[in-house]
Design a protein around this motif. Structure first.
Motif, PDB file in Angstrom:
ATOM      1  N   ARG A 112       0.817  -1.215   0.000  1.00 49.59           N
ATOM      2  CA  ARG A 112       0.000   0.000   0.000  1.00 49.59           C
ATOM      3  C   ARG A 112       0.855   1.272   0.000  1.00 49.59           C
ATOM      4  O   ARG A 112       0.507   2.267  -0.636  1.00 49.59           O
ATOM      5  CB  ARG A 112      -0.914  -0.004   1.221  1.00 49.59           C
ATOM      6  N   TYR A 113       1.991   1.262   0.703  1.00 57.84           N
ATOM      7  CA  TYR A 113       2.762   2.502   0.890  1.00 57.84           C
ATOM      8  C   TYR A 113       4.195   2.422   0.368  1.00 57.84           C
ATOM      9  O   TYR A 113       4.978   3.350   0.584  1.00 57.84           O
ATOM     10  CB  TYR A 113       2.790   2.868   2.376  1.00 57.84           C
ATOM     11  N   GLY A 114       4.536   1.320  -0.281  1.00 56.28           N
ATOM     12  CA  GLY A 114       5.848   1.227  -0.900  1.00 56.28           C
ATOM     13  C   GLY A 114       6.990   1.100   0.092  1.00 56.28           C
ATOM     14  O   GLY A 114       6.854   0.496   1.172  1.00 56.28           O
ATOM     15  N   LEU A 115       8.142   1.704  -0.263  1.00 53.23           N
ATOM     16  CA  LEU A 115       9.343   1.593   0.559  1.00 53.23           C
ATOM     17  C   LEU A 115       9.124   2.185   1.945  1.00 53.23           C
ATOM     18  O   LEU A 115       9.568   1.622   2.950  1.00 53.23           O
ATOM     19  CB  LEU A 115      10.516   2.299  -0.131  1.00 53.23           C
ATOM     20  N   PHE A 116       8.420   3.326   2.011  1.00 51.58           N
ATOM     21  CA  PHE A 116       8.164   3.942   3.318  1.00 51.58           C
ATOM     22  C   PHE A 116       7.348   3.005   4.209  1.00 51.58           C
ATOM     23  O   PHE A 116       7.621   2.873   5.402  1.00 51.58           O
ATOM     24  CB  PHE A 116       7.416   5.265   3.131  1.00 51.58           C
ATOM     25  N   GLY A 117       6.363   2.334   3.616  1.00 48.78           N
ATOM     26  CA  GLY A 117       5.558   1.392   4.396  1.00 48.78           C
ATOM     27  C   GLY A 117       6.376   0.217   4.884  1.00 48.78           C
ATOM     28  O   GLY A 117       6.183  -0.259   6.011  1.00 48.78           O
ATOM     29  N   LEU A 118       7.300  -0.259   4.036  1.00 48.39           N
ATOM     30  CA  LEU A 118       8.160  -1.368   4.442  1.00 48.39           C
ATOM     31  C   LEU A 118       9.041  -0.969   5.626  1.00 48.39           C
ATOM     32  O   LEU A 118       9.172  -1.726   6.605  1.00 48.39           O
ATOM     33  CB  LEU A 118       9.030  -1.808   3.256  1.00 48.39           C
ATOM     34  N   ILE A 119       9.643   0.226   5.548  1.00 48.37           N
ATOM     35  CA  ILE A 119      10.479   0.709   6.652  1.00 48.37           C
ATOM     36  C   ILE A 119       9.633   0.898   7.907  1.00 48.37           C
ATOM     37  O   ILE A 119      10.043   0.545   9.022  1.00 48.37           O
ATOM     38  CB  ILE A 119      11.172   2.025   6.253  1.00 48.37           C
ATOM     39  N   TYR A 120       8.439   1.441   7.725  1.00 44.16           N
ATOM     40  CA  TYR A 120       7.511   1.667   8.837  1.00 44.16           C
ATOM     41  C   TYR A 120       7.208   0.345   9.557  1.00 44.16           C
ATOM     42  O   TYR A 120       7.207   0.278  10.790  1.00 44.16           O
ATOM     43  CB  TYR A 120       6.223   2.275   8.288  1.00 44.16           C
ATOM     44  N   TYR A 121       6.987  -0.706   8.760  1.00 42.76           N
ATOM     45  CA  TYR A 121       6.692  -2.023   9.337  1.00 42.76           C
ATOM     46  C   TYR A 121       7.925  -2.615  10.015  1.00 42.76           C
ATOM     47  O   TYR A 121       7.840  -3.145  11.138  1.00 42.76           O
ATOM     48  CB  TYR A 121       6.184  -2.960   8.241  1.00 42.76           C
ATOM     49  N   GLN A 122       9.061  -2.542   9.346  1.00 46.51           N
ATOM     50  CA  GLN A 122      10.271  -3.158   9.895  1.00 46.51           C
ATOM     51  C   GLN A 122      10.732  -2.484  11.187  1.00 46.51           C
ATOM     52  O   GLN A 122      11.353  -3.123  12.042  1.00 46.51           O
ATOM     53  CB  GLN A 122      11.388  -3.130   8.850  1.00 46.51           C
TER      54      GLN A 122
END
Length: 546
Positions: A112-122
């Motif tokens: 849903r949010y791309g790279l920023f979402g991945l970093i946010y999750y990690q």
């Protein structure tokens, strides 16, 4: 700990600014900036010694001193607010939309949010408010509030409780409001005492030394605020205790009865009917939205029956259920029962319930059924023995079929929204199974040599209601904390601690006064009580501090 003895004989602990007995400034406070006896006194906490300023040797003293700092408390609050703001940038895991392609946070945030979402999750920000470090920040704020309050409340309470009417002259002439009258009669002093009592001052007379005081309880307003905030913080931490707070989500299909999550099998819910209504397309109020979205919902409603499992059921057997309530759950109109609250939170329209299939010869243009079978799409069996001898085995089942990036069949969700199957059909008396891929709008012969074909004959559909199940026993604590906090606000805002000292000096007297706020008010009080006397009105010495 070093102790300081005043000239009045009283022994004060280290860190005392004003003598606890006579109020005389301790040690170097008599001479400030070369202005002997004129610099206004620092009346904060009545000059009493605070523990954080007295002890500073052991590790406990240093920890106490650290958390007693107002700056530390403010920074903890700022850091917590910033962390809370970061946690609100993207939805937390519990608020992942029910209609998301994948509700797995490891997939959802990146998709849903791309790279920023991945970093946010990690970084773990998708569960920020339940993370250990966020809870630790809240706990540290609570510790800071407790220590700050104790560090200031205890010495102030002792100082005010033990204050004497007789005060040192230096204490009086360095108050903000002060006057000296050379000649005053005893009748005038008695007149002033009576006037003070009429204004509800509590008057204490010690050998002609008078202390008139009222509104002391207002000094405890900030500490009452702290108690309220501490209760609110404790309530916030208690929300992470399953016994006191629960927030679950459950999908219930029409006609289905299932256990309510978080109730440990005690309560069941049956979805009698899900109702979805939309606004009239001719309604001008929603014409623009209808044009953009195709429809605008006016009502989401689930008609449910809540049942309770009877006690004493045999282990492993289905419990006997006793209906306890039947009601409607609509958006913003939840259903409450036995401490639980059910909210209408989502829905899924036209989900498949079951599909009926028929088997016919591939070359038969009439497609006359040789055998039929029905698959329950919510819990399909793996094998089906049919009446006319056919044997059907489900090799693969894709409830919500799509082709992934590699062109391989997969399922977006576990819900039967677009079912597809890989079927192995063995004819009567046969040893070799024929392979077919079957779905809505697709019927593929895997080898192109199948003698028998399988096709969809009929299907049934239903709606699914998404409900949030919540139990919150922490709300009374939040309410109690908020009420106590507001009491403290009112206590400190609308009342003032006022003190007036009268000190006999020869044939006259010294008059001094102090208040924690509203200096104009106490001046009016003094003006009224000395009316018709020879006593001079106090002067405001505020300029001495400028």
């Amino acid at each position: 700990m070093k102790q300081i003895k005043c000239e009045c004989g009283h022994v004060n602990p280290e860190g005392t600014v004003l003598c606890e007995a006579c109020g005389k400034p301790v040690e170097g406070n008599q001479h400030i900036d070369g202005n002997e006896g004129k610099k206004l006194l620092n009346m904060r906490y009545d000059g009493s010694a605070r523990r954080s300023q007295t002890y500073n040797k052991s590790i406990i003293d240093k920890i106490w001193s650290f958390f007693s700092s107002v700056k530390v408390g403010v920074w903890l609050i700022v850091i917590t607010l910033l962390a809370s703001a970061v946690g609100s940038i993207l939805p937390q895991e519990m608020y992942i939309p029910a209609d998301a392609e994948s509700r797995d946070p490891a997939i959802f945030y990146e998709d849903r949010y791309g790279l920023f979402g991945l970093i946010y999750y990690q970084l773990g920000l998708h569960n920020l408010y339940s993370s250990w470090w966020y809870i630790m920040l809240i706990a540290l704020i609570g510790i800071s509030l407790v220590i700050c309050s104790i560090d200031r409340f205890v010495p102030l309470y002792k100082a005010l409780k033990n204050q004497k009417a007789k005060r040192h002259e230096t204490f009086l002439n360095r108050q903000r409001l002060y006057s000296e009258t050379e000649t005053v009669s005893g009748e005038e002093i008695q007149h002033v005492k009576e006037n003070l009592k009429k204004k509800r001052y509590k008057v204490r007379d010690e050998n002609g030394h008078i202390l008139a005081e009222k509104g002391r309880f207002s000094r405890w307003g900030p500490y009452v605020n702290h108690i309220g905030l501490i209760i609110i913080l404790l309530a916030a931490i208690l929300r992470f205790t399953p016994a006191l707070y629960m927030d679950e989500y459950v999908w219930v299909r029409e006609g289905e009865e299932t256990v309510i999550p978080g109730t440990e099998g005690e309560y069941y819910i049956e979805n009698k009917e899900f109702i979805f209504e939309t606004h009239d397309e001719n309604d001008e109020r929603f014409s623009e939205a209808i044009e953009q979205e195709g429809m605008v919902a006016s009502n989401y409603q689930t008609n449910v029956v809540i049942s309770k499992a009877e006690e004493g059921a045999v282990t492993g057997a289905d419990p006997e259920l006793k209906p306890i309530t039947e009601d409607e759950i609509r958006l913003n109109h939840p259903l409450k029962f036995d401490g639980y609250t059910l909210y209408q939170a989502g829905y899924q329209l036209n989900e498949f319930t079951n599909m009926s299939f028929k088997i016919h010869e591939t070359d038969d243009e009439s497609e006359e059924a040789l055998d039929t079978f029905t698959i329950d799409l919510t819990s399909p069996e793996t094998e089906y023995e049919l009446e006319n001898g056919f044997h059907v085995e489900i090799g693969q089942y894709y409830p919500d079929y799509y082709l992934d990036d590699n062109g391989e069949p997969a399922s977006e969700t576990n819900y039967p929204r677009n079912p597809a199957f890989v079927l192995y059909v063995t004819p009567p008396g046969g040893d070799t199974a024929e392979v077919s891929f079957l779905g809505i709008g697709r019927n593929i012969d895997a080898t192109g040599e199948n003698q028998y074909n399988v096709s969809i004959q009929d299907f049934e559909m239903h709606d699914v209601s998404g409900l949030t199940v919540r139990r919150d026993y922490t709300l009374p604590f939040f309410g109690l904390g908020a009420a106590i906090f507001m009491i403290g606000v009112i206590q400190g805002m609308y009342w003032y601690h006022r003190r007036i000292w009268i000190h006999p000096k020869g044939d006259g007297l010294l008059l001094a006064a102090h208040t924690n706020k509203n200096w104009f008010g106490i001046q009016k009080d003094i003006e009224n009580v000395i009316e018709d006397t020879n006593i001079k009105m106090v002067e405001d010495q505020k300029e001495l501090d400028e």
